[in-house]
Design a protein around this motif. Sequence first.
Motif, short mmCIF file in Angstrom:
data_model
loop_
_atom_site.label_atom_id
_atom_site.label_comp_id
_atom_site.label_asym_id
_atom_site.label_seq_id
_atom_site.Cartn_x
_atom_site.Cartn_y
_atom_site.Cartn_z
N THR A 58 0.71 -1.22 -0.11
CA THR A 58 0.00 -0.04 -0.03
C THR A 58 0.78 1.35 0.08
O THR A 58 0.37 2.31 -0.31
N ARG A 60 1.92 2.64 2.73
CA ARG A 60 1.41 3.23 3.95
C ARG A 60 2.12 2.47 5.13
O ARG A 60 1.81 2.83 6.24
N ALA A 61 2.59 1.22 5.08
CA ALA A 61 3.01 0.30 5.94
C ALA A 61 3.97 1.01 6.91
O ALA A 61 4.14 0.71 8.26
N ARG A 64 2.88 3.55 9.56
CA ARG A 64 1.88 2.84 10.41
C ARG A 64 2.65 2.16 11.30
O ARG A 64 2.72 2.00 12.58
N THR A 264 -2.79 -1.15 6.11
CA THR A 264 -1.65 -0.69 5.39
C THR A 264 -0.71 -1.95 4.93
O THR A 264 0.13 -1.58 4.20
N THR A 265 -1.01 -3.15 5.51
CA THR A 265 -0.30 -4.36 5.22
C THR A 265 -1.73 -5.41 5.29
O THR A 265 -2.75 -4.96 5.96
#
Length: 286
Positions: A58, A60-61, A64, A264-265
Motif C-alpha cells: 500500500t 503506507r505500512a 503505520r 496498510t499491510t
Amino acid sequence: MAARPYRFLRRTLAVGCLLAAAALPATRPAAPTDAAQPTVLRMLQLNLCNSGRAGCYTGRAMARAAEVISTEAPDLVTLNEICADDLSALHGVFQTVHPGRRVVAAFQAAGDRPSGDDTRCRNGQRFGIGLLTHVRTPATPSTVYAGTHPTQDLADPEERAWLCVDVDGALLACTTHLSATGYRVALTQCDHLLDTILPTIGRNAGYQPTVLGGDLNLRAGHDPDVRSCTPPGHQRVDDGQLQHVTATTDITLCCRGLVPMHGTTDHPGLLVTLTIDRSRPGRRPA
C-alpha cells in the motif's frame, strides 16, 4: 524436492555494516539471595509487505509501523517483508522511544534464484527481514547468524532467509519469513530452523534462551500444522493466522495482543510479553 546446500553464515557486526551493535538488556541486579531476577521484554512482530511488488503493498505500512513502535515502545521488533532502508528508518523511531539506550539493528536479504543475487524491492533496495532491540550496556560487537533455508520452493524465485542476533549471552533473538507458495516447504523450513539451525548455534556458541518471531505461513489446526515443528516444551503464540512467536522453555510468553495496521499491510502487529527466567531449564542442544 531439490534443496540448496545449507549456507550457514556467522558474522561479527562492524561499524558501517549494521546501524548499531551492543548487548541485550541486562537482567536486574541480583537479589540478596543471589538468585537471578527474570528479564521482562515486550516483543513486536510485523510483516509490512513493503517490497512494492506484492498485491498487499500500500505504500503506507512504514508510517503505520512507526506509529505502532512509538505507541507500544517494544523492546524487540522482528520485521518481515521490508526493504533495507526501512530498517534504517525504523531504527530512528526505535531509538526515539528508548532514549539513552544502545540499539541493535540487523538485516538479512532474501536470495533471488534466477540472478544468484539478493531479491530486490521495486525501488532497487535489498528485500528481506530485520530485527531491532535496545540495550543498557556499552556498545560491544554483537554476533549475527544468518542464511537462507536449505529447502526452498523451486517455483518461487525468492529464497527465504532466517536471521538471529546473539547479544551479551542473554537472549538469542531470531526472525524468519517462510515459504508462502508451498506449505509443505514452509513446514520443512520451520523444522530445520528449530531442530537444526538454532541447536547448532547453541552447540557452537553456548546455549541461550531463544525466541523466534516471524511470518511462518503456517497455521495451528491446519494441514500442515505449525505445532508439528514446535519443539517439545516450547511456548508459542500467534495472531490467529500466519504470524507466530515461539520460545524455549526458559521463556514465558504471555499477554498476546493484536495491533491493528489499518489496512496498510495484510497482517496485524503481534505483540507479546517475554519473561526470561534463566533459573528455569531450557532445551539445551543435544
